[in-house]
Design an enzyme around this catalytic site. Structure first.
Site, PDB file in Angstrom:
ATOM      1  N   GLU A  55       0.834  -1.193   0.000  1.00 53.43           N
ATOM      2  CA  GLU A  55       0.000   0.000   0.000  1.00 53.43           C
ATOM      3  C   GLU A  55       0.873   1.248   0.000  1.00 53.43           C
ATOM      4  OE1 GLU A  55      -3.413   1.963   2.926  1.00 53.43           O
ATOM      5  OE2 GLU A  55      -2.407   0.086   3.451  1.00 53.43           O
ATOM      6  N   SER A 100      -5.255   2.330  -0.103  1.00 50.59           N
ATOM      7  CA  SER A 100      -6.387   1.992   0.752  1.00 50.59           C
ATOM      8  C   SER A 100      -7.472   3.037   0.533  1.00 50.59           C
ATOM      9  CB  SER A 100      -5.964   1.982   2.215  1.00 50.59           C
ATOM     10  OG  SER A 100      -5.793   3.309   2.679  1.00 50.59           O
TER      11      SER A 100
END
Length: 248
Positions: free
Chosen positions: A124, A150
């Protein structure tokens, strides 16, 4: 979630004949759900908040296999961005540059080699986007990556760019200064390079970046994993299966 699924069924998007763990089909299970969309928390499929939803798919010569951008909370004016690339070979390099403010307003920050195979593991990229937002630059620059984001991402941040750099995708061929255009309204993600220029760069490409993994589970994963658009799986998919485990 069952109420959302009922709305999806109205749009013909559910496979109602699929068996569930209860022994009833999906359609039979949904028939038992009494709740309905209230137009406040869950909107009816006939009257959505937006036509596209909170995320939009992009495609173009920079992402032949597609990419994803979150547009929730963005105005139409904020969903179009064009600027010169500033390329980073990994998230750590990008994060250090942002901390040191070694970038310019109007640029498109490119973080590559962070896809399923290149990471390995498709990490991420929230640290870099959070730092940009903290500096008040979240809407003044854009960011693209073959890694992922995210739901906390803010600004024009495109992830899941495919093919990823480790698989020879166009994102691995970008150079500083290339003009990148991102348009979430028309679904475009492109770079101002001709097919001939892209072919020449691909011929000169040195291959995937070496990682610190030369053995073990992550190395095996990186050798087997496929593209993000198909789920970043390490098998050829259900169509190639010769049996179903539950039927054995």
């Amino acid at each position: 979630m069952p109420v959302v699924m009922k709305e999806l069924r109205k749009a013909g998007l559910m496979h109602e004949d699929c068996m569930t763990a209860s022994g009833r089909t999906m359609g039979e299970e949904l028939d038992l759900i009494e709740g309905n969309a209230d137009g406040r928390v869950i909107y009816p499929v006939e009257t959505p908040i937006t036509k596209t939803g909170g995320v939009v798919g992009l495609k173009g010569n920079l992402a032949p296999e597609g990419a994803i951008v979150k547009v929730a909370g963005m105005t139409p004016d904020e969903q179009v961005f064009s600027g010169p690339a500033r390329v980073f070979e990994c998230e750590e390099d990008a994060f250090e540059a942002v901390k040191a403010r070694k970038y310019e307003e109007g640029e498109v920050l490119v973080i590559r080699n962070e896809g399923p195979a290149g990471g390995p593991g498709m990490r991420e990229m929230l640290s870099t986007t959070a730092a940009l937002s903290g500096q008040g630059m979240g809407k003044k620059v854009a960011l693209i990556t073959d890694g992922r984001f995210s739901g906390a991402t803010r600004g024009f941040c495109v992830g899941h760019v495919g093919p990823e750099a480790a698989h020879g995708g166009p994102i691995g061929l970008l150079q500083n200064g290339d003009i990148i255009t991102m348009n979430a309204i028309t679904g475009e993600l492109s770079v101002n390079l001709t097919d001939e220029e892209m072919t020449a760069r691909r011929a000169a490409w040195a291959g995937p970046r070496e990682t610190i993994y030369a053995s073990g589970a992550l190395w095996k994963y990186s050798q087997l994993v496929g593209g993000a658009r198909l789920g970043a799986t390490t098998h050829p998919g259900a169509r190639e299966e010769r049996h179903i485990y539950m039927d054995l």
